[in-house]
Design an enzyme around this catalytic site. Structure first.
Site, PDB file in Angstrom:
ATOM      1  N   ARG A 250       0.848  -1.193   0.000  1.00 46.37           N
ATOM      2  CA  ARG A 250       0.000   0.000   0.000  1.00 46.37           C
ATOM      3  C   ARG A 250       0.883   1.242   0.000  1.00 46.37           C
ATOM      4  O   ARG A 250       0.588   2.244  -0.650  1.00 46.37           O
ATOM      5  CB  ARG A 250      -0.960   0.004   1.202  1.00 46.37           C
ATOM      6  CG  ARG A 250      -1.720   1.316   1.373  1.00 46.37           C
ATOM      7  CD  ARG A 250      -3.030   1.210   2.141  1.00 46.37           C
ATOM      8  NE  ARG A 250      -2.982   0.330   3.291  1.00 46.37           N
ATOM      9  CZ  ARG A 250      -2.322   0.571   4.435  1.00 46.37           C
ATOM     10  NH1 ARG A 250      -1.663   1.706   4.607  1.00 46.37           N
ATOM     11  NH2 ARG A 250      -2.314  -0.305   5.423  1.00 46.37           N
TER      12      ARG A 250
ATOM     13  N   TYR B 299     -15.500  17.199 -15.788  1.00 46.26           N
ATOM     14  CA  TYR B 299     -16.014  15.819 -15.849  1.00 46.26           C
ATOM     15  C   TYR B 299     -17.133  15.639 -14.824  1.00 46.26           C
ATOM     16  O   TYR B 299     -17.019  16.114 -13.676  1.00 46.26           O
ATOM     17  CB  TYR B 299     -14.836  14.877 -15.555  1.00 46.26           C
ATOM     18  CG  TYR B 299     -15.194  13.435 -15.521  1.00 46.26           C
ATOM     19  CD1 TYR B 299     -15.563  12.765 -16.688  1.00 46.26           C
ATOM     20  CD2 TYR B 299     -15.162  12.713 -14.328  1.00 46.26           C
ATOM     21  CE1 TYR B 299     -15.890  11.414 -16.656  1.00 46.26           C
ATOM     22  CE2 TYR B 299     -15.481  11.365 -14.294  1.00 46.26           C
ATOM     23  CZ  TYR B 299     -15.848  10.729 -15.454  1.00 46.26           C
ATOM     24  OH  TYR B 299     -16.168   9.397 -15.419  1.00 46.26           O
TER      25      TYR B 299
ATOM     26  N   ASP C 136      -6.969  18.723 -14.912  1.00 49.41           N
ATOM     27  CA  ASP C 136      -7.227  17.354 -15.347  1.00 49.41           C
ATOM     28  C   ASP C 136      -6.806  17.287 -16.810  1.00 49.41           C
ATOM     29  O   ASP C 136      -7.429  17.881 -17.681  1.00 49.41           O
ATOM     30  CB  ASP C 136      -8.722  17.068 -15.165  1.00 49.41           C
ATOM     31  CG  ASP C 136      -9.101  15.632 -15.501  1.00 49.41           C
ATOM     32  OD1 ASP C 136      -8.423  15.035 -16.356  1.00 49.41           O
ATOM     33  OD2 ASP C 136     -10.081  15.128 -14.923  1.00 49.41           O
TER      34      ASP C 136
ATOM     35  N   LYS D 180      -8.137   6.235 -19.692  1.00 52.97           N
ATOM     36  CA  LYS D 180      -8.396   6.719 -21.042  1.00 52.97           C
ATOM     37  C   LYS D 180      -7.150   6.526 -21.917  1.00 52.97           C
ATOM     38  O   LYS D 180      -6.760   5.406 -22.152  1.00 52.97           O
ATOM     39  CB  LYS D 180      -8.854   8.185 -20.964  1.00 52.97           C
ATOM     40  CG  LYS D 180      -9.915   8.435 -19.871  1.00 52.97           C
ATOM     41  CD  LYS D 180     -11.216   7.705 -20.097  1.00 52.97           C
ATOM     42  CE  LYS D 180     -12.147   7.679 -18.886  1.00 52.97           C
ATOM     43  NZ  LYS D 180     -12.429   8.948 -18.255  1.00 52.97           N
TER      44      LYS D 180
HETATM   45  C1  LIG Z   1     -12.936   9.356 -16.957  1.00 53.21           C
HETATM   46  C2  LIG Z   1     -12.506  10.647 -16.436  1.00 53.21           C
HETATM   47  C3  LIG Z   1     -12.262  10.834 -15.066  1.00 53.21           C
HETATM   48  C4  LIG Z   1     -12.506   9.741 -14.043  1.00 53.21           C
HETATM   49  O1  LIG Z   1     -11.644   8.683 -14.225  1.00 53.21           O
HETATM   50  P1  LIG Z   1     -11.952   7.175 -13.772  1.00 53.21           P
HETATM   51  O2  LIG Z   1     -10.716   6.455 -14.110  1.00 53.21           O
HETATM   52  O3  LIG Z   1     -13.162   6.716 -14.530  1.00 53.21           O
HETATM   53  O4  LIG Z   1     -12.239   7.218 -12.299  1.00 53.21           O
HETATM   54  C5  LIG Z   1     -11.802  12.070 -14.650  1.00 53.21           C
HETATM   55  N1  LIG Z   1     -11.607  13.076 -15.523  1.00 53.21           N
HETATM   56  C6  LIG Z   1     -11.838  12.938 -16.836  1.00 53.21           C
HETATM   57  C7  LIG Z   1     -11.615  14.099 -17.753  1.00 53.21           C
HETATM   58  C8  LIG Z   1     -12.295  11.725 -17.352  1.00 53.21           C
HETATM   59  O5  LIG Z   1     -12.539  11.606 -18.659  1.00 53.21           O
END
Ligand SMILES: *Cc1c(COP(=O)(O)O)cnc(C)c1O
Length: 378
Positions: free
Chosen positions: A46, A98, A170, A195
């Site tokens: 962890r 998001y 982000d 992604k």
């Molecule tokens: C998908 C996404 C998230 C969240 O990510 P997860 O891996 O699904 O928890 C956050 N920000 C953006 C821009 C995203 O496309």
């Protein structure tokens, strides 16, 4: 070393005991100590795990960060960033974020006494006007989902810093291949590795990158204390994905440019949103702060929900579904998927219509992608 080289080698020396070229999956929870007061570099997974550490080092190198931390999902990474806030602190956020981040802000942060306000992200002045003495974090995404609007990262970083706040971005849509916000003045970058970084729609993951040692220490403490870490196998999958990030992004983008041009001239398309189109209102900003335009393309079909439904049902190569950033092309309907929790009025105000389709352009053959859209638009 250059980006593509670092994506393959950073944090990944050949294994010292076996010579293995690929970072092994260290599927172990615990590690042998030599004796009392004589621990080894790893003690408990962890806290740190060699496979995860390799990924963290590689990602930090690609974003130009001194420190990186990987979490079980993008949302777990975002949760770690806001963990530094105390009741009374304020997050000044872009309105265009998001949906899951909005949900976290409203349903986890706000009940804990954190204040949040939202401004339109396309004009930095909106941020300046909305800064308060309590503002600790300014939160942006660029390009945004699904309208692909941009925020001037350097301008908003200067505004945040003038008010004593940190800028978090982000960077999921652009990836470090096309945009490196820390070089533009941002303090923290978060990613959903689910992604483009993973890139194959087979692993969830999140990352937090920063150059600020104090912030990194606070995030690392939270990672260890709250425990939302990325598993060794998932770290390995993300590392494997990262190795081809540069070639994938180049192909994603080339396909996206061709698709945006195709949609733009199509009689059944009202509007095409893509920062790479010269008519995109922030095309110049995109050229300034990004080294590529990404591969998300949104468009409005001539019609409403019924026409959008017919379109997605006819698709054969594109898959109608959530998520983005994988090698396969996906189509989504923001009004009923990612932005379903907004009221129709809120969506209307934001410009997310019932006829809007968001495409994540994959790396299939461009002729097949174009043909698929063409037959589905007939
Ligand atoms: C998908 C996404 C998230 C969240 O990510 P997860 O891996 O699904 O928890 C956050 N920000 C953006 C821009 C995203 O496309």
């Amino acid at each position: 070393m250059k980006f593509s080289t670092r994506a393959i080698h950073a944090g990944q020396e050949a294994d010292p005991t076996t010579g293995a070229v690929v970072m092994p999956i260290y599927q172990t929870v615990t590690y042998k100590f030599k004796g009392i007061d004589d621990p080894m570099p790893f003690e408990y997974s962890r806290v740190a795990n060699p496979t995860r550490s390799a990924l963290e080092e590689c990602l930090a190198s690609l974003e130009g960060a001194t420190g990186g931390l990987c979490f079980a999902s993008g949302m777990a990474a975002i949760d770690a960033v806001v963990s530094i806030l105390k009741p009374g602190d304020h997050i000044l956020s872009a309105a265009q974020i998001y949906g899951g981040t909005f949900r976290h802000f409203e349903h986890i942060c706000r009940p804990r006494g954190i204040e949040i306000s939202y401004v339109d992200c396309t004009d930095p002045e909106n941020f300046r006007r909305a800064m308060t003495p309590g503002t600790k974090l300014v939160w942006i995404e660029s390009p945004t989902n699904p309208l692909l609007q941009l925020t001037d990262i350097a301008a908003v970083a200067a505004i945040a810093h003038a008010g004593g706040a940190k800028l978090v971005i982000d960077n999921t849509f652009a990836t470090p291949y096309f945009q490196r916000p820390l070089e533009l003045g941002a303090d923290v970058v978060v990613h959903s590795m689910t992604k483009y970084i993973g890139g194959h729609s087979d692993v969830l993951g999140g990352a937090v990158l920063t150059n600020d040692l104090k912030l990194h220490g606070a995030f690392k403490f939270y990672q260890k204390a709250a425990g939302g870490v990325l598993a060794p196998f998932d770290s390995w999958l993300a590392l494997r994905g990262l190795k081809t990030l540069a070639v994938r992004m180049r192909q994603h983008e080339a396909n996206a440019i061709a698709i945006a041009q195709f949609l733009k001239g199509h009689p059944r398309v009202r509007q095409t949103l893509f920062p790479g189109l010269p008519e995109h209102p922030q095309h110049e900003l995109a050229k300034k702060q990004m080294s590529g335009f990404g591969a998300m393309v949104s468009f409005e079909i001539d019609g409403g929900r019924k026409e959008a439904d017919q379109f997605v049902r006819r698709l054969k190569v594109f898959t109608f579904g959530e998520s983005l950033g994988g090698v396969e092309s996906l189509a989504a309907h923001p009004a009923t998927m990612s932005h379903a929790s907004m009221s129709p009025e809120e969506r209307e105000k934001a410009g997310i219509t019932e006829g809007m389709i968001r495409l994540s352009i994959g790396i299939e053959d461009i002729d097949d992608l174009r043909h698929d859209l063409d037959q589905a638009l007939k």
